[in-house]
Scaffold this active site. Sequence first.
Site, PDB file in Angstrom:
ATOM      1  N   HIS A 162       0.841  -1.205   0.000  1.00 38.13           N
ATOM      2  CA  HIS A 162       0.000   0.000   0.000  1.00 38.13           C
ATOM      3  C   HIS A 162       0.875   1.254   0.000  1.00 38.13           C
ATOM      4  CE1 HIS A 162      -3.621   2.407   1.305  1.00 38.13           C
ATOM      5  NE2 HIS A 162      -2.641   3.212   1.713  1.00 38.13           N
ATOM      6  N   GLU A 163       1.799   1.312   0.939  1.00 37.59           N
ATOM      7  CA  GLU A 163       2.658   2.500   1.047  1.00 37.59           C
ATOM      8  C   GLU A 163       3.658   2.575  -0.109  1.00 37.59           C
ATOM      9  OE1 GLU A 163       2.024   4.849   3.034  1.00 37.59           O
ATOM     10  OE2 GLU A 163       0.488   3.753   4.128  1.00 37.59           O
ATOM     11  N   HIS A 209       2.011   4.170  -3.093  1.00 37.80           N
ATOM     12  CA  HIS A 209       1.967   5.635  -2.985  1.00 37.80           C
ATOM     13  C   HIS A 209       3.296   6.245  -3.424  1.00 37.80           C
ATOM     14  CE1 HIS A 209      -1.899   6.066  -1.150  1.00 37.80           C
ATOM     15  NE2 HIS A 209      -1.579   5.489   0.000  1.00 37.80           N
TER      16      HIS A 209
END
Length: 218
Positions: A24-25, A28
Site C-alpha cells: 500500500h505505502e 503511494h
Amino acid sequence: MDVAGIIQTIAISLPPLLLALTLHELAHGYVALRFGDETARWAGRLTLNPIKHMDPLGTFFILFGMITRTPVIGWAKPVPVNPHNLRRPHTDMIWVALAGPAMNLLLAVASALALKWFPNPSWWAASPLATSIALPLFGMLNASMWINVGLAIFNLLPVPPLDGARVLNGVLPRRQAITFSQLEPYGFIILLVLFMSGAIQQVIFPLIRGTINFLRSI
C-alpha cells in the site's frame, strides 16, 4: 480465545497484513516518483522491507481487532510525499492517493482468485504434510482478502489524513480544497469521534462484507 488460538491467529494474519501495508505505502511512493516527487526514495521508503512501513501502534490495533473480532481499524506509517515536486500537484495527488487502495484491491482480488483455485479440503486429509501446509496457507489467503478489502475501503473515507480525503481535495475547486485541507490537523480526532460513535462501522462494514461476497462470487 486461548493463548494458542491468539498465537495461531497472529501467525496466520501477520504475513498478509505486513504485505498489505507494505505494498500500500510502496504504491503511494512509486506513483509519486513517476509524477516527479522523489521524497519517498530519499526517505528510503521505496522498499519491500515491512519494518520501514510499519507503524507499531497501527499494526497492533489491526491485529487486536482480528484477534478479538472487534471493529478496530489500524494504519501504516504514511509515505512522505511533497506535492510541490509533482508536475501537476492538484491533480497528480489524486493518483498518488488512489495508488494505495488500488494496490489493496488488487491483492484482495488475487487472494480471492487463489482461494477459488485452492485444492479441495478433502484432498488435504490424505497427507498430514499437505494439511500442515495447506491449512495455514488457506487461512493466510482468507485473511489477506479481508485485510486488503478493509484497508482499501477504510482509506477511501474522505476524512483527513486518509487517502479518500486527498482524492476529494484533488477534485474540489482550489478555494474549497484549501479550506478542506485545513481540517487535516484535526483528522485523527475526527476519525476517533466517528469511530466511537459507530458511524465508521455503519458505513464501511457493510461495504467490506458486500465486497468480500462479490469477490467470492467471481
